[in-house]
Motif scaffolding. Structure first.
Motif, PDB file in Angstrom:
ATOM      1  N   ALA A 145       0.821  -1.217   0.000  1.00  0.00           N
ATOM      2  CA  ALA A 145       0.000   0.000   0.000  1.00  0.00           C
ATOM      3  C   ALA A 145       0.854   1.265   0.000  1.00  0.00           C
ATOM      4  O   ALA A 145       0.380   2.327  -0.385  1.00  0.00           O
ATOM      5  CB  ALA A 145      -0.917   0.007   1.225  1.00  0.00           C
ATOM      6  N   CYS A 146       2.111   1.147   0.432  1.00  0.00           N
ATOM      7  CA  CYS A 146       2.952   2.349   0.574  1.00  0.00           C
ATOM      8  C   CYS A 146       3.647   2.739  -0.726  1.00  0.00           C
ATOM      9  O   CYS A 146       4.016   3.890  -0.908  1.00  0.00           O
ATOM     10  CB  CYS A 146       3.982   2.141   1.677  1.00  0.00           C
ATOM     11  SG  CYS A 146       5.281   0.954   1.282  1.00  0.00           S
ATOM     12  N   GLY A 147       3.873   1.778  -1.597  1.00  0.00           N
ATOM     13  CA  GLY A 147       4.548   2.041  -2.861  1.00  0.00           C
ATOM     14  C   GLY A 147       6.063   1.917  -2.783  1.00  0.00           C
ATOM     15  O   GLY A 147       6.748   2.115  -3.781  1.00  0.00           O
ATOM     16  N   LEU A 148       6.600   1.578  -1.623  1.00  0.00           N
ATOM     17  CA  LEU A 148       8.057   1.532  -1.447  1.00  0.00           C
ATOM     18  C   LEU A 148       8.674   0.166  -1.729  1.00  0.00           C
ATOM     19  O   LEU A 148       9.895   0.050  -1.870  1.00  0.00           O
ATOM     20  CB  LEU A 148       8.421   1.949  -0.013  1.00  0.00           C
ATOM     21  CG  LEU A 148       8.059   3.380   0.384  1.00  0.00           C
ATOM     22  CD1 LEU A 148       8.338   3.598   1.880  1.00  0.00           C
ATOM     23  CD2 LEU A 148       8.839   4.378  -0.446  1.00  0.00           C
ATOM     24  N   SER A 149       7.850  -0.854  -1.795  1.00  0.00           N
ATOM     25  CA  SER A 149       8.375  -2.210  -1.969  1.00  0.00           C
ATOM     26  C   SER A 149       9.162  -2.356  -3.266  1.00  0.00           C
ATOM     27  O   SER A 149       8.791  -1.812  -4.309  1.00  0.00           O
ATOM     28  CB  SER A 149       7.213  -3.213  -1.967  1.00  0.00           C
ATOM     29  OG  SER A 149       7.698  -4.512  -2.276  1.00  0.00           O
ATOM     30  N   ALA A 150      10.225  -3.135  -3.212  1.00  0.00           N
ATOM     31  CA  ALA A 150      10.999  -3.451  -4.416  1.00  0.00           C
ATOM     32  C   ALA A 150      10.418  -4.677  -5.099  1.00  0.00           C
ATOM     33  O   ALA A 150      10.902  -5.096  -6.142  1.00  0.00           O
ATOM     34  CB  ALA A 150      12.455  -3.686  -4.048  1.00  0.00           C
TER      35      ALA A 150
ATOM     36  N   PHE B 186       3.690  -6.442  -4.455  1.00  0.00           N
ATOM     37  CA  PHE B 186       3.555  -7.025  -3.126  1.00  0.00           C
ATOM     38  C   PHE B 186       4.508  -6.414  -2.106  1.00  0.00           C
ATOM     39  O   PHE B 186       5.531  -5.825  -2.460  1.00  0.00           O
ATOM     40  CB  PHE B 186       3.746  -8.548  -3.222  1.00  0.00           C
ATOM     41  CG  PHE B 186       2.781  -9.175  -4.184  1.00  0.00           C
ATOM     42  CD1 PHE B 186       1.414  -9.058  -3.994  1.00  0.00           C
ATOM     43  CD2 PHE B 186       3.226  -9.842  -5.317  1.00  0.00           C
ATOM     44  CE1 PHE B 186       0.510  -9.593  -4.897  1.00  0.00           C
ATOM     45  CE2 PHE B 186       2.328 -10.390  -6.220  1.00  0.00           C
ATOM     46  CZ  PHE B 186       0.970 -10.261  -6.014  1.00  0.00           C
ATOM     47  N   CYS B 187       4.155  -6.575  -0.849  1.00  0.00           N
ATOM     48  CA  CYS B 187       4.896  -6.007   0.276  1.00  0.00           C
ATOM     49  C   CYS B 187       6.225  -6.728   0.479  1.00  0.00           C
ATOM     50  O   CYS B 187       6.285  -7.954   0.402  1.00  0.00           O
ATOM     51  CB  CYS B 187       4.029  -6.152   1.533  1.00  0.00           C
ATOM     52  SG  CYS B 187       4.820  -5.636   3.060  1.00  0.00           S
ATOM     53  N   ASP B 188       7.273  -5.957   0.738  1.00  0.00           N
ATOM     54  CA  ASP B 188       8.563  -6.551   1.100  1.00  0.00           C
ATOM     55  C   ASP B 188       9.038  -6.035   2.462  1.00  0.00           C
ATOM     56  O   ASP B 188      10.200  -6.206   2.821  1.00  0.00           O
ATOM     57  CB  ASP B 188       9.611  -6.289   0.024  1.00  0.00           C
ATOM     58  CG  ASP B 188      10.055  -4.824  -0.030  1.00  0.00           C
ATOM     59  OD1 ASP B 188       9.461  -3.988   0.677  1.00  0.00           O
ATOM     60  OD2 ASP B 188      11.008  -4.529  -0.777  1.00  0.00           O
ATOM     61  N   GLY B 189       8.122  -5.382   3.199  1.00  0.00           N
ATOM     62  CA  GLY B 189       8.467  -4.887   4.537  1.00  0.00           C
ATOM     63  C   GLY B 189       8.977  -3.456   4.550  1.00  0.00           C
ATOM     64  O   GLY B 189       9.257  -2.905   5.612  1.00  0.00           O
ATOM     65  N   SER B 190       9.098  -2.841   3.371  1.00  0.00           N
ATOM     66  CA  SER B 190       9.643  -1.481   3.293  1.00  0.00           C
ATOM     67  C   SER B 190       8.748  -0.430   3.939  1.00  0.00           C
ATOM     68  O   SER B 190       9.185   0.698   4.144  1.00  0.00           O
ATOM     69  CB  SER B 190       9.887  -1.092   1.829  1.00  0.00           C
ATOM     70  OG  SER B 190      10.876  -1.901   1.249  1.00  0.00           O
ATOM     71  N   HIS B 191       7.502  -0.780   4.261  1.00  0.00           N
ATOM     72  CA  HIS B 191       6.581   0.176   4.886  1.00  0.00           C
ATOM     73  C   HIS B 191       6.951   0.434   6.344  1.00  0.00           C
ATOM     74  O   HIS B 191       6.395   1.352   6.962  1.00  0.00           O
ATOM     75  CB  HIS B 191       5.138  -0.360   4.829  1.00  0.00           C
ATOM     76  CG  HIS B 191       4.968  -1.647   5.563  1.00  0.00           C
ATOM     77  ND1 HIS B 191       5.106  -2.877   4.961  1.00  0.00           N
ATOM     78  CD2 HIS B 191       4.702  -1.885   6.867  1.00  0.00           C
ATOM     79  CE1 HIS B 191       4.912  -3.833   5.863  1.00  0.00           C
ATOM     80  NE2 HIS B 191       4.682  -3.256   7.035  1.00  0.00           N
ATOM     81  N   LYS B 192       7.876  -0.314   6.877  1.00  0.00           N
ATOM     82  CA  LYS B 192       8.254  -0.160   8.288  1.00  0.00           C
ATOM     83  C   LYS B 192       8.615   1.296   8.567  1.00  0.00           C
ATOM     84  O   LYS B 192       9.397   1.902   7.835  1.00  0.00           O
ATOM     85  CB  LYS B 192       9.442  -1.066   8.604  1.00  0.00           C
ATOM     86  CG  LYS B 192       9.664  -1.275  10.074  1.00  0.00           C
ATOM     87  CD  LYS B 192      10.713  -2.328  10.318  1.00  0.00           C
ATOM     88  CE  LYS B 192      10.928  -2.489  11.816  1.00  0.00           C
ATOM     89  NZ  LYS B 192      12.009  -3.422  12.111  1.00  0.00           N
TER      90      LYS B 192
HETATM   91 FE1  FES Z   1       4.588  -1.242   0.968  1.00  0.00          FE
HETATM   92 FE2  FES Z   1       4.735  -3.172   2.819  1.00  0.00          FE
HETATM   93  S1  FES Z   1       3.029  -1.937   2.341  1.00  0.00           S
HETATM   94  S2  FES Z   1       6.297  -2.500   1.484  1.00  0.00           S
END
Ligand code: FES
Length: 83
Positions: free
Chosen positions: A26-31, A35-41
């Motif tokens: 949801a954040c758009g930061l994942s590589a 899908f999520c890679d934990g970058s939203h931390k």
């Molecule tokens: Fe974007 Fe997890 S929600 S990396």
């Protein structure tokens, strides 16, 4: 970070499998889009869980501005043009 990062201005077509869970970024930061890679931390965002009811191709939102998360609703076509 109060607004998500636009990962891309298009949907991601993904072949999902019935019964499987997918964690949409949801954040758009994942590589590992979409899908999520934990970058939203450290942000206010958390992934959205999508459980496939059947095996088929779905279109996950890439711009992160959809109103039907985690799926594309065409919002990417209404984003401001890049400066
Ligand atoms: Fe974007 Fe997890 S929600 S990396």
């Amino acid at each position: 970070m109060s607004k998500p990062v636009v990962a891309r201005r298009a949907a991601y077509a993904v072949a999902v499998e019935a019964g499987e869970k997918y964690f949409w970024c949801a954040c758009g930061l994942s590589a590992k889009q979409p899908f999520c890679d934990g970058s939203h931390k450290g942000t206010s965002f958390t992934p959205v869980i999508y459980t496939a009811e059947e095996s088929k191709r779905v279109f996950f939102c890439g711009c992160k501005h959809t109103n039907k998360a985690p799926l594309c609703d065409g919002s990417h076509s209404k984003l401001k043009p890049l400066a």
